[in-house]
Write an enzyme that holds these catalytic residues in place. Structure first.
Site, short mmCIF file in Angstrom:
data_model
loop_
_atom_site.label_atom_id
_atom_site.label_comp_id
_atom_site.label_asym_id
_atom_site.label_seq_id
_atom_site.Cartn_x
_atom_site.Cartn_y
_atom_site.Cartn_z
N ARG A 1 -4.06 3.92 16.38
CA ARG A 1 -4.21 2.58 15.65
C ARG A 1 -3.92 1.61 16.22
O ARG A 1 -2.83 1.38 16.57
CB ARG A 1 -3.59 2.67 14.31
CG ARG A 1 -3.87 1.65 13.24
CD ARG A 1 -3.26 1.72 11.93
NE ARG A 1 -2.22 0.77 12.06
CZ ARG A 1 -1.30 0.68 10.81
NH1 ARG A 1 -1.50 1.63 9.90
NH2 ARG A 1 -0.38 -0.07 10.92
N ASP B 1 -2.78 -3.13 5.73
CA ASP B 1 -1.74 -2.81 6.76
C ASP B 1 -1.05 -4.25 6.72
O ASP B 1 -1.61 -5.42 6.90
CB ASP B 1 -2.54 -2.77 8.12
CG ASP B 1 -3.09 -1.20 8.12
OD1 ASP B 1 -2.35 -0.48 7.32
OD2 ASP B 1 -4.06 -1.01 8.77
N HIS C 1 -3.25 0.78 0.47
CA HIS C 1 -2.49 -0.38 0.90
C HIS C 1 -3.39 -1.37 2.03
O HIS C 1 -4.61 -0.93 2.41
CB HIS C 1 -1.37 0.08 1.93
CG HIS C 1 -1.79 0.84 3.02
ND1 HIS C 1 -2.42 2.13 3.15
CD2 HIS C 1 -1.61 0.34 4.28
CE1 HIS C 1 -2.57 2.50 4.13
NE2 HIS C 1 -2.10 1.49 5.17
N HIS D 1 -7.01 0.45 2.00
CA HIS D 1 -7.49 1.69 2.40
C HIS D 1 -6.54 2.71 1.86
O HIS D 1 -5.06 2.53 1.69
CB HIS D 1 -7.76 1.84 3.99
CG HIS D 1 -6.60 1.45 4.81
ND1 HIS D 1 -6.21 0.09 4.86
CD2 HIS D 1 -5.67 2.19 5.66
CE1 HIS D 1 -5.27 -0.08 5.92
NE2 HIS D 1 -4.99 1.41 6.12
C1 SIN Z 1 -3.69 4.28 8.10
O1 SIN Z 1 -3.35 3.84 6.88
O2 SIN Z 1 -3.41 3.36 8.79
C2 SIN Z 1 -4.04 5.47 8.33
C3 SIN Z 1 -5.48 5.76 7.57
C4 SIN Z 1 -5.58 7.31 7.93
O3 SIN Z 1 -5.19 8.02 8.68
O4 SIN Z 1 -6.94 7.63 7.75
#
Ligand code: SIN
Length: 295
Positions: free
Chosen positions: A286, A118, A116, A271
């Protein structure tokens, strides 16, 4: 009249930006985000982020507030809809974690389970996100990044023709029911939360507002359909786009080191969290920077 003293100049920092050998990404060595960063150094970091799409800032011993302050230099921060996973006193930080304390999940444990970008489910999706390692598992827990500019540049002609000028719907709840019962991370959303994540429509191919390059902007995590196509045709086309987006040559796999701060461009990349054995603790903080409306 009293003399006005100029504020002291911020000393430059000595740091290197070293591109990785693979598809995308670079590491930044020697920068210390706990110290002030002057405009020239900031411009270099900004340039590195635009050129490499994901930068790994090594060995950052910073507080949540320092992560927030650095993130804010790139834009307005977005607050995640799942309020129970925001860091106490710092709602700009979403806790990404599989840790359970006193019977409660302390963070969003399945964040990134599907590829996805973000907040693509918002009218103003994210410019970029920063993830700061707090606790890392001894095994697994990698994060993968796929270059959506390369995905577009190498897309077969027939697929290009099929998607050019088209839009796709994105929804936060696209995968929600699938993940709801796996780990108790997805509570039933209140009507107010649902209103915050109402479906949006974005172009399938977007132009990066800063580097001018085109990128595919669909992902299995949040894209639900291509507007104007019958359901089966839309699904078939999306499946082809997803498969093409994550070809191995377009991927950087990040293996976390203690105190890494990883900053990626959600306009250029999608990602995925690769996951780790559930008994091993993993915790990251995050911050998510708001971007422009995709065009
Ligand atoms: C996310 O998608 O923000 C998390 C990615 C992760 O935990 O590696």
């Amino acid at each position: 009249m009293s003399a006005v003293s100029a504020s002291p100049a911020i000393a430059p920092q000595h740091f290197e930006i070293r591109p990785f050998s693979g598809a995308v990404g670079a590491e930044i060595i020697g920068l210390d985000l706990s110290r002030p960063i002057n405009d020239q150094d900031f411009a270099r970091i900004h340039r590195g982020h635009l050129d490499h799409h994901v930068v790994v800032l090594r060995d950052q011993r910073i507080s949540p507030q320092q992560q927030i302050d650095f993130s804010r230099r790139f834009g307005v921060l977005q607050i995640h809809v799942l309020k129970q996973f925001l860091l106490a006193g710092h709602p700009e930080i979403l806790i990404v974690s599989n840790i359970v304390e006193n019977g409660q999940n302390i963070g969003l444990g399945d964040a990134g389970k599907f590829w996805h970008s973000d907040l693509s489910y918002k009218e103003l999706p994210s410019l970029g996100s920063m993830l700061h390692a707090q606790e890392l598992p001894s095994e697994g827990g990698d994060t993968l990044f796929a270059d959506m500019h390369k995905a577009w540049d190498t897309l077969p002609e027939a697929l290009r023709k099929a998607v050019e000028g088209r839009s796709a719907a994105h929804s936060y709840t696209a995968r929600y029911s699938e993940t709801k019962f796996e780990g108790n991370w997805r509570p039933t959303l209140t009507p107010e939360q649902l209103a915050q994540v109402a479906e949006v429509v974005h172009p399938v191919v977007r132009t990066h507002p800063e580097n001018g390059r085109k990128a595919l902007f669909v992902s299995e995590g949040f894209t639900t359909r291509i507007v104007g196509l019958p359901e089966d045709e839309s699904k078939h086309l999306l499946d082809e786009l997803y498969a093409h987006s994550v070809l191995p040559q377009n991927i950087y796999r990040h293996q976390w080191q203690p105190h890494d701060l990883v900053f990626w461009d959600n306009r250029s990349l999608i990602h995925l969290a690769a996951g780790c054995p559930s008994h091993l603790r993993r915790k990251l903080y995050r911050t998510t920077i708001q971007g422009d409306a995709p065009f």
